[in-house]
Design a protein around this motif. Structure first.
Motif, PDB file in Angstrom:
ATOM      1  N   GLY A 252      40.517  48.517  45.663  1.00 38.02           N
ATOM      2  CA  GLY A 252      39.903  49.492  44.770  1.00 38.02           C
ATOM      3  C   GLY A 252      40.836  50.612  44.366  1.00 38.02           C
ATOM      4  O   GLY A 252      40.403  51.619  43.827  1.00 38.02           O
ATOM      5  N   THR A 253      42.132  50.434  44.599  1.00 37.67           N
ATOM      6  CA  THR A 253      43.109  51.448  44.193  1.00 37.67           C
ATOM      7  C   THR A 253      43.574  51.146  42.769  1.00 37.67           C
ATOM      8  O   THR A 253      43.227  50.115  42.194  1.00 37.67           O
ATOM      9  CB  THR A 253      44.325  51.425  45.137  1.00 37.67           C
ATOM     10  OG1 THR A 253      44.954  50.146  45.052  1.00 37.67           O
ATOM     11  CG2 THR A 253      43.896  51.687  46.573  1.00 37.67           C
ATOM     12  N   LYS A 254      44.371  52.040  42.219  1.00 35.07           N
ATOM     13  CA  LYS A 254      44.861  51.829  40.861  1.00 35.07           C
ATOM     14  C   LYS A 254      45.783  50.616  40.800  1.00 35.07           C
ATOM     15  O   LYS A 254      45.812  49.892  39.811  1.00 35.07           O
ATOM     16  CB  LYS A 254      45.603  53.079  40.377  1.00 35.07           C
ATOM     17  CG  LYS A 254      45.848  53.072  38.901  1.00 35.07           C
ATOM     18  CD  LYS A 254      46.320  54.431  38.421  1.00 35.07           C
ATOM     19  CE  LYS A 254      46.350  54.434  36.908  1.00 35.07           C
ATOM     20  NZ  LYS A 254      46.645  55.741  36.378  1.00 35.07           N
TER      21      LYS A 254
ATOM     22  N   ARG B 241      36.391  42.731  37.423  1.00 34.79           N
ATOM     23  CA  ARG B 241      35.088  42.373  36.872  1.00 34.79           C
ATOM     24  C   ARG B 241      35.353  41.422  35.717  1.00 34.79           C
ATOM     25  O   ARG B 241      36.101  41.743  34.807  1.00 34.79           O
ATOM     26  CB  ARG B 241      34.339  43.600  36.339  1.00 34.79           C
ATOM     27  CG  ARG B 241      34.156  44.714  37.330  1.00 34.79           C
ATOM     28  CD  ARG B 241      33.089  44.314  38.345  1.00 34.79           C
ATOM     29  NE  ARG B 241      32.884  45.379  39.305  1.00 34.79           N
ATOM     30  CZ  ARG B 241      31.798  46.107  39.355  1.00 34.79           C
ATOM     31  NH1 ARG B 241      30.824  45.918  38.525  1.00 34.79           N
ATOM     32  NH2 ARG B 241      31.685  47.043  40.276  1.00 34.79           N
ATOM     33  N   GLN B 242      34.762  40.246  35.765  1.00 32.92           N
ATOM     34  CA  GLN B 242      34.976  39.271  34.701  1.00 32.92           C
ATOM     35  C   GLN B 242      33.936  39.448  33.622  1.00 32.92           C
ATOM     36  O   GLN B 242      32.760  39.650  33.903  1.00 32.92           O
ATOM     37  CB  GLN B 242      34.907  37.858  35.267  1.00 32.92           C
ATOM     38  CG  GLN B 242      36.026  37.573  36.235  1.00 32.92           C
ATOM     39  CD  GLN B 242      35.996  36.144  36.731  1.00 32.92           C
ATOM     40  OE1 GLN B 242      35.030  35.443  36.558  1.00 32.92           O
ATOM     41  NE2 GLN B 242      37.078  35.737  37.359  1.00 32.92           N
TER      42      GLN B 242
ATOM     43  N   ARG C 249      38.002  54.273  36.501  1.00 36.16           N
ATOM     44  CA  ARG C 249      37.697  54.822  37.816  1.00 36.16           C
ATOM     45  C   ARG C 249      36.229  55.196  37.871  1.00 36.16           C
ATOM     46  O   ARG C 249      35.667  55.739  36.912  1.00 36.16           O
ATOM     47  CB  ARG C 249      38.562  56.068  38.018  1.00 36.16           C
ATOM     48  CG  ARG C 249      38.493  56.651  39.360  1.00 36.16           C
ATOM     49  CD  ARG C 249      39.541  57.754  39.491  1.00 36.16           C
ATOM     50  NE  ARG C 249      39.381  58.369  40.783  1.00 36.16           N
ATOM     51  CZ  ARG C 249      39.305  59.661  40.978  1.00 36.16           C
ATOM     52  NH1 ARG C 249      39.409  60.494  39.963  1.00 36.16           N
ATOM     53  NH2 ARG C 249      39.150  60.129  42.178  1.00 36.16           N
ATOM     54  N   CYS C 250      35.584  54.884  38.986  1.00 36.28           N
ATOM     55  CA  CYS C 250      34.180  55.274  39.174  1.00 36.28           C
ATOM     56  C   CYS C 250      34.124  56.806  39.203  1.00 36.28           C
ATOM     57  O   CYS C 250      34.874  57.440  39.941  1.00 36.28           O
ATOM     58  CB  CYS C 250      33.641  54.697  40.473  1.00 36.28           C
ATOM     59  SG  CYS C 250      32.001  55.283  40.910  1.00 36.28           S
TER      60      CYS C 250
ATOM     61  N   HIS D 179      38.255  49.957  38.844  1.00 43.34           N
ATOM     62  CA  HIS D 179      37.735  48.665  38.391  1.00 43.34           C
ATOM     63  C   HIS D 179      38.483  48.256  37.131  1.00 43.34           C
ATOM     64  O   HIS D 179      38.893  49.104  36.334  1.00 43.34           O
ATOM     65  CB  HIS D 179      36.239  48.761  38.086  1.00 43.34           C
ATOM     66  CG  HIS D 179      35.417  49.186  39.263  1.00 43.34           C
ATOM     67  ND1 HIS D 179      34.864  48.307  40.131  1.00 43.34           N
ATOM     68  CD2 HIS D 179      35.081  50.422  39.706  1.00 43.34           C
ATOM     69  CE1 HIS D 179      34.211  48.966  41.062  1.00 43.34           C
ATOM     70  NE2 HIS D 179      34.319  50.262  40.823  1.00 43.34           N
ATOM     71  N   LYS D 180      38.644  46.944  36.936  1.00 42.13           N
ATOM     72  CA  LYS D 180      39.335  46.447  35.756  1.00 42.13           C
ATOM     73  C   LYS D 180      38.575  45.260  35.202  1.00 42.13           C
ATOM     74  O   LYS D 180      38.157  44.367  35.930  1.00 42.13           O
ATOM     75  CB  LYS D 180      40.766  46.014  36.121  1.00 42.13           C
ATOM     76  CG  LYS D 180      41.571  45.570  34.932  1.00 42.13           C
ATOM     77  CD  LYS D 180      43.001  45.304  35.320  1.00 42.13           C
ATOM     78  CE  LYS D 180      43.812  44.981  34.088  1.00 42.13           C
ATOM     79  NZ  LYS D 180      45.216  44.784  34.416  1.00 42.13           N
TER      80      LYS D 180
END
Length: 129
Positions: A72-74, A80-81, A112-113, A120-121
């Motif tokens: 969950g880091t950069k 997420r598909q 970023r949340c 997330h990407k």
């Protein structure tokens, strides 16, 4: 009376042909494993069989398996598909949290949340069919 007799003889002849092929050799087909009950691999057809064969190869063509967790880091965001250029994503920031934080993901960018900071990407996903 004669018709009943002929029908009975015809049924017996049909059973004999099914048991023995046209050339007289016994036509035995093993449809099940040695135990007598078919296994999942023997019984599956269609989409179910396709998913099972892909799972043996380590693939997930229809996103039926849980996604693999990332840091969950950069540098290592949660993937997420999606089939479009943008998608709404939900983040449950803590294990015992009952509220979902919703935000937009755009293709190619890491978002970023806003609550917990997890990255997330959105990655493109090709449909299997």
């Amino acid at each position: 009376m004669a018709s009943r007799l002929l029908r009975g003889i015809g049924a017996l002849a049909t059973q004999a042909l099914r048991a023995h092929g046209h050339n007289g050799v016994a036509a035995v087909r093993l449809m099940v494993s040695a135990g007598g009950v078919p296994t999942d691999n023997e019984q599956a057809t269609g989409l179910e069989r396709e998913v099972m064969m892909a799972a043996k190869k380590g693939l997930d063509p229809y996103n039926t398996l849980a996604p693999k967790a990332a840091a969950g880091t950069k540098e290592d965001p949660n993937w997420r598909q999606g089939c479009t250029n943008k998608q709404i994503a939900g983040c449950i920031c803590e294990e015992d949290n009952s509220a979902v934080i919703w935000f937009w993901l755009h293709k190619g960018e890491t978002q970023r949340c806003p609550n917990c900071g997890t990255h997330h990407k959105l990655v493109p996903h090709q449909l299997a069919h």
